[in-house]
Write a protein that holds these residues in place. Sequence first.
Motif, PDB file in Angstrom:
ATOM      1  N   GLN A 120      45.817  62.323  -2.128  1.00 55.43           N
ATOM      2  CA  GLN A 120      45.829  61.679  -3.436  1.00 55.43           C
ATOM      3  C   GLN A 120      47.110  60.865  -3.598  1.00 55.43           C
ATOM      4  OE1 GLN A 120      45.794  64.427  -6.668  1.00 55.43           O
ATOM      5  NE2 GLN A 120      45.702  62.846  -8.241  1.00 55.43           N
ATOM      6  N   VAL A 121      46.939  59.597  -3.921  1.00 55.11           N
ATOM      7  CA  VAL A 121      48.095  58.720  -4.106  1.00 55.11           C
ATOM      8  C   VAL A 121      48.786  59.038  -5.427  1.00 55.11           C
ATOM      9  CG1 VAL A 121      48.816  56.344  -4.478  1.00 55.11           C
ATOM     10  CG2 VAL A 121      47.117  56.878  -2.705  1.00 55.11           C
ATOM     11  N   LYS A 122      50.100  59.153  -5.350  1.00 55.16           N
ATOM     12  CA  LYS A 122      50.899  59.363  -6.559  1.00 55.16           C
ATOM     13  C   LYS A 122      52.118  58.468  -6.536  1.00 55.16           C
ATOM     14  CE  LYS A 122      49.981  64.049  -8.204  1.00 55.16           C
ATOM     15  NZ  LYS A 122      50.592  65.361  -8.508  1.00 55.16           N
ATOM     16  N   LEU A 123      52.378  57.835  -7.654  1.00 55.05           N
ATOM     17  CA  LEU A 123      53.609  57.075  -7.870  1.00 55.05           C
ATOM     18  C   LEU A 123      54.192  57.589  -9.188  1.00 55.05           C
ATOM     19  CD1 LEU A 123      52.378  53.470  -7.012  1.00 55.05           C
ATOM     20  CD2 LEU A 123      53.831  54.917  -5.602  1.00 55.05           C
ATOM     21  N   VAL A 124      55.369  58.181  -9.125  1.00 57.89           N
ATOM     22  CA  VAL A 124      55.971  58.796 -10.300  1.00 57.89           C
ATOM     23  C   VAL A 124      57.320  58.145 -10.576  1.00 57.89           C
ATOM     24  CG1 VAL A 124      56.754  60.923 -11.370  1.00 57.89           C
ATOM     25  CG2 VAL A 124      54.796  60.967  -9.797  1.00 57.89           C
ATOM     26  N   GLU A 125      57.376  57.425 -11.698  1.00 56.39           N
ATOM     27  CA  GLU A 125      58.609  56.745 -12.092  1.00 56.39           C
ATOM     28  C   GLU A 125      59.509  57.683 -12.883  1.00 56.39           C
ATOM     29  OE1 GLU A 125      55.220  53.626 -12.590  1.00 56.39           O
ATOM     30  OE2 GLU A 125      55.567  55.738 -13.068  1.00 56.39           O
ATOM     31  N   SER A 126      60.800  57.446 -12.776  1.00 54.34           N
ATOM     32  CA  SER A 126      61.782  58.184 -13.565  1.00 54.34           C
ATOM     33  C   SER A 126      63.011  57.304 -13.763  1.00 54.34           C
ATOM     34  CB  SER A 126      62.168  59.496 -12.881  1.00 54.34           C
ATOM     35  OG  SER A 126      62.757  59.249 -11.626  1.00 54.34           O
ATOM     36  N   GLY A 127      63.883  57.714 -14.685  1.00 54.14           N
ATOM     37  CA  GLY A 127      65.138  57.004 -14.891  1.00 54.14           C
ATOM     38  C   GLY A 127      65.170  56.092 -16.102  1.00 54.14           C
ATOM     39  N   GLY A 128      64.056  55.952 -16.792  1.00 54.53           N
ATOM     40  CA  GLY A 128      64.061  55.128 -17.993  1.00 54.53           C
ATOM     41  C   GLY A 128      64.819  55.804 -19.121  1.00 54.53           C
ATOM     42  N   GLY A 129      65.002  55.060 -20.211  1.00 52.11           N
ATOM     43  CA  GLY A 129      65.704  55.629 -21.357  1.00 52.11           C
ATOM     44  C   GLY A 129      66.198  54.559 -22.291  1.00 52.11           C
ATOM     45  N   LEU A 130      67.085  54.965 -23.181  1.00 58.46           N
ATOM     46  CA  LEU A 130      67.682  54.069 -24.172  1.00 58.46           C
ATOM     47  C   LEU A 130      69.099  53.727 -23.737  1.00 58.46           C
ATOM     48  CD1 LEU A 130      67.738  52.694 -26.975  1.00 58.46           C
ATOM     49  CD2 LEU A 130      68.480  54.907 -27.913  1.00 58.46           C
ATOM     50  N   VAL A 131      69.416  52.449 -23.737  1.00 58.38           N
ATOM     51  CA  VAL A 131      70.742  52.001 -23.321  1.00 58.38           C
ATOM     52  C   VAL A 131      71.160  50.821 -24.190  1.00 58.38           C
ATOM     53  CG1 VAL A 131      69.833  50.447 -21.553  1.00 58.38           C
ATOM     54  CG2 VAL A 131      72.147  51.378 -21.304  1.00 58.38           C
ATOM     55  N   GLN A 132      72.439  50.667 -24.392  1.00 57.85           N
ATOM     56  CA  GLN A 132      72.942  49.527 -25.151  1.00 57.85           C
ATOM     57  C   GLN A 132      72.942  48.265 -24.290  1.00 57.85           C
ATOM     58  OE1 GLN A 132      76.795  50.680 -26.720  1.00 57.85           O
ATOM     59  NE2 GLN A 132      75.865  51.256 -28.674  1.00 57.85           N
ATOM     60  N   ALA A 133      72.867  47.138 -24.942  1.00 55.84           N
ATOM     61  CA  ALA A 133      72.943  45.870 -24.231  1.00 55.84           C
ATOM     62  C   ALA A 133      74.218  45.819 -23.395  1.00 55.84           C
ATOM     63  CB  ALA A 133      72.907  44.713 -25.214  1.00 55.84           C
ATOM     64  N   GLY A 134      74.077  45.325 -22.177  1.00 50.33           N
ATOM     65  CA  GLY A 134      75.198  45.290 -21.250  1.00 50.33           C
ATOM     66  C   GLY A 134      75.289  46.500 -20.348  1.00 50.33           C
ATOM     67  N   GLY A 135      74.514  47.509 -20.659  1.00 49.20           N
ATOM     68  CA  GLY A 135      74.547  48.733 -19.875  1.00 49.20           C
ATOM     69  C   GLY A 135      73.662  48.659 -18.638  1.00 49.20           C
ATOM     70  N   SER A 136      73.576  49.797 -17.948  1.00 52.90           N
ATOM     71  CA  SER A 136      72.824  49.876 -16.696  1.00 52.90           C
ATOM     72  C   SER A 136      71.892  51.071 -16.687  1.00 52.90           C
ATOM     73  CB  SER A 136      73.806  50.000 -15.508  1.00 52.90           C
ATOM     74  OG  SER A 136      74.641  48.884 -15.405  1.00 52.90           O
ATOM     75  N   LEU A 137      70.837  50.930 -15.933  1.00 52.84           N
ATOM     76  CA  LEU A 137      69.915  52.032 -15.651  1.00 52.84           C
ATOM     77  C   LEU A 137      69.445  51.886 -14.215  1.00 52.84           C
ATOM     78  CD1 LEU A 137      67.559  52.240 -18.777  1.00 52.84           C
ATOM     79  CD2 LEU A 137      69.234  53.953 -18.065  1.00 52.84           C
ATOM     80  N   ARG A 138      69.082  53.016 -13.614  1.00 57.04           N
ATOM     81  CA  ARG A 138      68.494  53.001 -12.281  1.00 57.04           C
ATOM     82  C   ARG A 138      67.151  53.703 -12.340  1.00 57.04           C
ATOM     83  NH1 ARG A 138      69.985  56.288  -6.793  1.00 57.04           N
ATOM     84  NH2 ARG A 138      69.556  54.645  -5.263  1.00 57.04           N
ATOM     85  N   LEU A 139      66.112  52.956 -12.062  1.00 52.89           N
ATOM     86  CA  LEU A 139      64.770  53.529 -12.017  1.00 52.89           C
ATOM     87  C   LEU A 139      64.456  53.989 -10.603  1.00 52.89           C
ATOM     88  CD1 LEU A 139      62.733  50.950 -14.135  1.00 52.89           C
ATOM     89  CD2 LEU A 139      64.090  52.906 -14.905  1.00 52.89           C
ATOM     90  N   SER A 140      63.706  55.068 -10.509  1.00 54.95           N
ATOM     91  CA  SER A 140      63.229  55.567  -9.225  1.00 54.95           C
ATOM     92  C   SER A 140      61.718  55.728  -9.279  1.00 54.95           C
ATOM     93  CB  SER A 140      63.866  56.921  -8.893  1.00 54.95           C
ATOM     94  OG  SER A 140      65.255  56.830  -8.788  1.00 54.95           O
ATOM     95  N   CYS A 141      61.099  55.614  -8.129  1.00 53.21           N
ATOM     96  CA  CYS A 141      59.654  55.813  -8.021  1.00 53.21           C
ATOM     97  C   CYS A 141      59.396  56.652  -6.772  1.00 53.21           C
ATOM     98  CB  CYS A 141      58.939  54.476  -7.922  1.00 53.21           C
ATOM     99  SG  CYS A 141      57.179  54.584  -7.559  1.00 53.21           S
ATOM    100  N   ALA A 142      58.944  57.866  -6.987  1.00 52.82           N
ATOM    101  CA  ALA A 142      58.632  58.762  -5.876  1.00 52.82           C
ATOM    102  C   ALA A 142      57.170  58.583  -5.485  1.00 52.82           C
ATOM    103  CB  ALA A 142      58.900  60.201  -6.290  1.00 52.82           C
ATOM    104  N   ALA A 143      56.946  58.274  -4.220  1.00 48.14           N
ATOM    105  CA  ALA A 143      55.599  57.969  -3.742  1.00 48.14           C
ATOM    106  C   ALA A 143      55.088  59.079  -2.826  1.00 48.14           C
ATOM    107  CB  ALA A 143      55.604  56.649  -2.992  1.00 48.14           C
ATOM    108  N   SER A 144      53.791  59.320  -2.892  1.00 52.88           N
ATOM    109  CA  SER A 144      53.158  60.287  -1.993  1.00 52.88           C
ATOM    110  C   SER A 144      51.689  59.941  -1.846  1.00 52.88           C
ATOM    111  CB  SER A 144      53.315  61.712  -2.534  1.00 52.88           C
ATOM    112  OG  SER A 144      52.715  61.839  -3.805  1.00 52.88           O
TER     113      SER A 144
END
Length: 120
Positions: A1-25
Amino acid sequence: QVKLVESGGGLVQAGGSLRLSCAASGFTFSSYNMAWFRQAPGKERELVAAVRWSGTVTYYVDSVKGRFTISRDNAKNTLYLQMNSLKPEDTAVYYCAAGGSLAGIEYRYWGQGTQVTVSS
């Protein structure tokens, strides 16, 4: 079974940074082109960035060039999106996708998405 699971989203102020991840299987990750899409309220889903199966070729939509970096770790079956200098217009649900033609919009497998909200 194919799975793609995203993580790392959220609330951030303008100018800030985030790192998204996607675990695949459930499929041979290292053989598939991978991409990040996003969809803001009331707007169509758009391709943000994509990376070839080998990791050697990348594509970015003009609005994120110089701010976002897509990468992949084929040993860990994981896709990443480093997002810097975030702007309120980057607010959207971000989706991981697998199995398309790099810069095309037709991808075979999709994750459920992760919300990114950038406050001004």
